[in-house]
Structure formats: structure tokens, C-alpha cells
Scaffold this motif. Sequence first.
Motif, PDB file in Angstrom:
ATOM      1  N   LYS A  29      15.734  74.471 -12.517  1.00  0.00           N
ATOM      2  CA  LYS A  29      15.355  73.061 -11.256  1.00  0.00           C
ATOM      3  C   LYS A  29      15.951  72.743 -11.058  1.00  0.00           C
ATOM      4  CE  LYS A  29      13.521  68.558 -11.497  1.00  0.00           C
ATOM      5  NZ  LYS A  29      13.539  66.835 -12.787  1.00  0.00           N
ATOM      6  N   PHE A  30      15.697  72.096  -9.702  1.00  0.00           N
ATOM      7  CA  PHE A  30      16.965  71.909  -8.756  1.00  0.00           C
ATOM      8  C   PHE A  30      16.351  70.221  -8.119  1.00  0.00           C
ATOM      9  CE2 PHE A  30      14.445  74.670  -6.184  1.00  0.00           C
ATOM     10  CZ  PHE A  30      14.221  73.730  -4.775  1.00  0.00           C
ATOM     11  N   THR A  31      17.153  69.327  -7.627  1.00  0.00           N
ATOM     12  CA  THR A  31      16.745  68.939  -6.850  1.00  0.00           C
ATOM     13  C   THR A  31      17.281  68.348  -5.775  1.00  0.00           C
ATOM     14  OG1 THR A  31      16.035  67.262  -8.713  1.00  0.00           O
ATOM     15  CG2 THR A  31      16.268  65.642  -7.014  1.00  0.00           C
ATOM     16  N   VAL A  32      16.819  68.272  -4.699  1.00  0.00           N
ATOM     17  CA  VAL A  32      17.713  68.066  -3.474  1.00  0.00           C
ATOM     18  C   VAL A  32      18.427  66.334  -3.604  1.00  0.00           C
ATOM     19  CG1 VAL A  32      17.529  68.344  -1.062  1.00  0.00           C
ATOM     20  CG2 VAL A  32      16.055  69.629  -1.732  1.00  0.00           C
ATOM     21  N   THR A  33      19.874  66.523  -3.411  1.00  0.00           N
ATOM     22  CA  THR A  33      20.608  65.082  -3.269  1.00  0.00           C
ATOM     23  C   THR A  33      21.867  65.542  -2.196  1.00  0.00           C
ATOM     24  OG1 THR A  33      22.460  66.486  -4.968  1.00  0.00           O
ATOM     25  CG2 THR A  33      20.855  65.308  -5.617  1.00  0.00           C
ATOM     26  N   LYS A  34      21.653  66.276  -1.046  1.00  0.00           N
ATOM     27  CA  LYS A  34      22.459  65.979  -0.564  1.00  0.00           C
ATOM     28  C   LYS A  34      22.010  66.364   1.594  1.00  0.00           C
ATOM     29  CE  LYS A  34      26.768  65.003   2.262  1.00  0.00           C
ATOM     30  NZ  LYS A  34      28.562  65.370   1.710  1.00  0.00           N
ATOM     31  N   PHE A  35      21.667  67.080   2.447  1.00  0.00           N
ATOM     32  CA  PHE A  35      20.591  66.894   3.373  1.00  0.00           C
ATOM     33  C   PHE A  35      21.868  66.974   4.580  1.00  0.00           C
ATOM     34  CE2 PHE A  35      18.376  66.898   7.087  1.00  0.00           C
ATOM     35  CZ  PHE A  35      18.722  68.317   7.334  1.00  0.00           C
ATOM     36  N   ARG A  37      22.574  68.643   8.784  1.00  0.00           N
ATOM     37  CA  ARG A  37      22.594  69.418   9.733  1.00  0.00           C
ATOM     38  C   ARG A  37      23.540  69.102  10.414  1.00  0.00           C
ATOM     39  NH1 ARG A  37      17.104  68.338  12.167  1.00  0.00           N
ATOM     40  NH2 ARG A  37      15.951  66.765  11.117  1.00  0.00           N
ATOM     41  N   THR A  38      24.415  70.968  10.704  1.00  0.00           N
ATOM     42  CA  THR A  38      25.647  71.513  10.640  1.00  0.00           C
ATOM     43  C   THR A  38      24.590  72.337  11.885  1.00  0.00           C
ATOM     44  OG1 THR A  38      25.796  73.190   9.517  1.00  0.00           O
ATOM     45  CG2 THR A  38      26.438  70.937   8.781  1.00  0.00           C
ATOM     46  N   ARG A  39      26.016  72.710  12.506  1.00  0.00           N
ATOM     47  CA  ARG A  39      26.164  74.411  13.080  1.00  0.00           C
ATOM     48  C   ARG A  39      27.216  75.712  12.782  1.00  0.00           C
ATOM     49  NH1 ARG A  39      23.455  76.162  16.507  1.00  0.00           N
ATOM     50  NH2 ARG A  39      24.188  77.349  19.218  1.00  0.00           N
ATOM     51  N   TYR A  40      26.579  76.761  11.922  1.00  0.00           N
ATOM     52  CA  TYR A  40      27.218  77.539  12.102  1.00  0.00           C
ATOM     53  C   TYR A  40      27.470  78.494  14.076  1.00  0.00           C
ATOM     54  CZ  TYR A  40      28.746  82.103  10.100  1.00  0.00           C
ATOM     55  OH  TYR A  40      28.942  83.491   9.295  1.00  0.00           O
ATOM     56  N   CYS A  51      22.248  75.401  10.951  1.00  0.00           N
ATOM     57  CA  CYS A  51      22.374  75.552   9.340  1.00  0.00           C
ATOM     58  C   CYS A  51      21.700  73.884   9.195  1.00  0.00           C
ATOM     59  CB  CYS A  51      23.966  75.498   9.501  1.00  0.00           C
ATOM     60  SG  CYS A  51      24.058  77.386   9.871  1.00  0.00           S
ATOM     61  N   ALA A  52      21.258  74.036   7.512  1.00  0.00           N
ATOM     62  CA  ALA A  52      20.791  72.839   6.764  1.00  0.00           C
ATOM     63  C   ALA A  52      22.122  73.570   5.305  1.00  0.00           C
ATOM     64  CB  ALA A  52      19.359  72.703   6.232  1.00  0.00           C
ATOM     65  N   ASP A  53      22.668  72.350   5.777  1.00  0.00           N
ATOM     66  CA  ASP A  53      23.443  72.294   4.420  1.00  0.00           C
ATOM     67  C   ASP A  53      22.977  71.673   3.089  1.00  0.00           C
ATOM     68  OD1 ASP A  53      24.970  74.788   5.587  1.00  0.00           O
ATOM     69  OD2 ASP A  53      26.681  72.572   6.126  1.00  0.00           O
ATOM     70  N   LEU A  54      22.741  71.733   1.967  1.00  0.00           N
ATOM     71  CA  LEU A  54      23.063  70.955   0.685  1.00  0.00           C
ATOM     72  C   LEU A  54      23.448  71.175  -0.063  1.00  0.00           C
ATOM     73  CD1 LEU A  54      19.194  72.568   0.977  1.00  0.00           C
ATOM     74  CD2 LEU A  54      19.776  71.226   2.170  1.00  0.00           C
ATOM     75  N   GLU A  55      23.657  69.973  -0.776  1.00  0.00           N
ATOM     76  CA  GLU A  55      23.810  70.058  -2.166  1.00  0.00           C
ATOM     77  C   GLU A  55      22.218  69.292  -3.143  1.00  0.00           C
ATOM     78  OE1 GLU A  55      26.642  67.355  -3.436  1.00  0.00           O
ATOM     79  OE2 GLU A  55      27.602  67.684  -1.408  1.00  0.00           O
ATOM     80  N   LEU A  56      22.624  70.581  -4.427  1.00  0.00           N
ATOM     81  CA  LEU A  56      21.400  70.761  -5.106  1.00  0.00           C
ATOM     82  C   LEU A  56      21.734  70.530  -6.247  1.00  0.00           C
ATOM     83  CD1 LEU A  56      19.539  74.066  -3.865  1.00  0.00           C
ATOM     84  CD2 LEU A  56      19.018  71.830  -2.501  1.00  0.00           C
ATOM     85  N   GLU A  57      20.823  69.631  -6.945  1.00  0.00           N
ATOM     86  CA  GLU A  57      21.535  68.769  -8.641  1.00  0.00           C
ATOM     87  C   GLU A  57      20.583  70.475  -9.421  1.00  0.00           C
ATOM     88  OE1 GLU A  57      22.582  64.750 -10.186  1.00  0.00           O
ATOM     89  OE2 GLU A  57      20.421  65.589 -11.495  1.00  0.00           O
ATOM     90  N   ILE A  58      21.358  70.953  -9.962  1.00  0.00           N
ATOM     91  CA  ILE A  58      20.485  71.837 -11.209  1.00  0.00           C
ATOM     92  C   ILE A  58      20.710  71.225 -12.005  1.00  0.00           C
ATOM     93  CG2 ILE A  58      20.619  74.339 -11.678  1.00  0.00           C
ATOM     94  CD1 ILE A  58      19.972  74.070  -8.993  1.00  0.00           C
ATOM     95  N   THR A  59      19.537  71.517 -12.764  1.00  0.00           N
ATOM     96  CA  THR A  59      19.577  70.857 -14.329  1.00  0.00           C
ATOM     97  C   THR A  59      18.851  71.865 -15.601  1.00  0.00           C
ATOM     98  OG1 THR A  59      18.829  69.121 -13.586  1.00  0.00           O
ATOM     99  CG2 THR A  59      18.290  69.528 -15.985  1.00  0.00           C
ATOM    100  N   ASP A  60      19.983  72.145 -16.727  1.00  0.00           N
ATOM    101  CA  ASP A  60      18.855  72.986 -17.612  1.00  0.00           C
ATOM    102  C   ASP A  60      18.351  72.347 -18.818  1.00  0.00           C
ATOM    103  OD1 ASP A  60      20.562  71.627 -18.908  1.00  0.00           O
ATOM    104  OD2 ASP A  60      22.241  73.131 -20.213  1.00  0.00           O
ATOM    105  N   GLU A  61      17.645  73.512 -19.560  1.00  0.00           N
ATOM    106  CA  GLU A  61      16.899  73.108 -19.828  1.00  0.00           C
ATOM    107  C   GLU A  61      17.184  71.299 -21.245  1.00  0.00           C
ATOM    108  OE1 GLU A  61      19.053  75.998 -21.942  1.00  0.00           O
ATOM    109  OE2 GLU A  61      17.571  76.042 -20.282  1.00  0.00           O
ATOM    110  N   ILE A  62      18.346  71.754 -21.265  1.00  0.00           N
ATOM    111  CA  ILE A  62      18.956  70.447 -22.306  1.00  0.00           C
ATOM    112  C   ILE A  62      19.336  69.196 -21.986  1.00  0.00           C
ATOM    113  CG2 ILE A  62      19.171  72.054 -24.462  1.00  0.00           C
ATOM    114  CD1 ILE A  62      22.082  72.006 -23.567  1.00  0.00           C
ATOM    115  N   GLN A 101      10.185  70.341   7.885  1.00  0.00           N
ATOM    116  CA  GLN A 101      10.737  68.831   7.982  1.00  0.00           C
ATOM    117  C   GLN A 101      11.667  68.731   7.010  1.00  0.00           C
ATOM    118  OE1 GLN A 101       6.617  67.438   6.283  1.00  0.00           O
ATOM    119  NE2 GLN A 101       5.653  67.810   7.893  1.00  0.00           N
ATOM    120  N   PHE A 102      12.479  69.145   7.650  1.00  0.00           N
ATOM    121  CA  PHE A 102      14.107  68.443   6.824  1.00  0.00           C
ATOM    122  C   PHE A 102      14.336  66.729   6.731  1.00  0.00           C
ATOM    123  CE2 PHE A 102      14.916  72.879   8.099  1.00  0.00           C
ATOM    124  CZ  PHE A 102      15.674  73.105   6.732  1.00  0.00           C
TER     125      PHE A 102
END
Length: 159
Positions: A29-35, A37-40, A51-62, A101-102
Motif C-alpha cells: 500500500k502507498f499513500t501520497v504524502t508530498k507532491f 510540480r517541477t521541470r526536468y 514532472c510530478a515529484d512525489l513522496e510516497l509512504e509505503i506500508t507493509d503488512e505489519i 488532476q494532480f
Amino acid sequence: MEEQRRFDWDDTIENEEGQFTIFEPGIYKFTVTKFERTRYPGGEKIPACNCADLELEITDEIGRTTTVLERLFLIEKMEWKLCQFFTSVGLRKKGEKFRMQFDKILGRSGMAKVIVNRYKNKQTGADRENNKIDTYLDPEEHPIPAPKPAQNSWTAGKW
């Protein structure tokens, strides 16, 4: 958001390694925690583009978490990944034409296939690794699992 210590200009520092936990390859599972707008600026394989630079919080089963940094290039060559992402977070249905729809992605969750990316540090030549999103998954085929009920560490009547 996790509370972070803020350094003063003359504080002492020592942690060279960082605190990213590397998860084994798998579906998480992931949750978008930061977005942002940037330029490459353009490179050998990808032209200059938004570009859309994202931080995704990944969660494991525990319930452990780690952060994956993701850059979505807004070019035709990467349209498949943009479609996967918006489908995974529930803003687009598979097979449908969709206006991106960012402004609606922060806090949204989905499921993704996560891999371990091995690379050489360009400055030091050291072998490094991090997690990377391989594929965003369709929520109809990979629904987000319900949170597991909290386990009580005590039993009534027992000390």
C-alpha cells in the motif's frame, strides 16, 4: 507527517547513512504524502518536460513504513505510468480517457509493486539501493487491504 528534528546552523551532525528502510520486493500500500510540480531539464533518454515529484509512504503488512521518491514525467512515452498512477489512487477507471488532476492526489492511497533498485553512487562509486515503484496496480484487481485490528498485549484478569 512525522515530526523531524530541525537543526540550528551550528548544530553537530553525524548520521551519514540516512534512515530509509529498504523493503523486500512485493506489493505494498502507498499513500501520497508530498507532491511538487517541477521541470526536468532534459537528458539522454527524456526530453525537457514537466514532472510530478512525489513522496510516497509505503506500508507493509505489519504497519512499518518507508518513503519512496517518485518522479512522473509528463511525456507521451510515460503516459502508461501516469494512467497506472491515477487508476491506482482511484481517480481514473481502467481504459477511460482522463484529464489529470494532480490537485487531488495528496493523501490518496493505492497499491503498487515495489522493487529494490540497485545503483552506484555517482560521487563515490559506492553500491547503493533504494525502493522504486515498478507498477501501480488497479484497485479493482488489488484492493487496499483493511487495517488489521490492534492486538491487545494484555489479557483481562492477568497481570
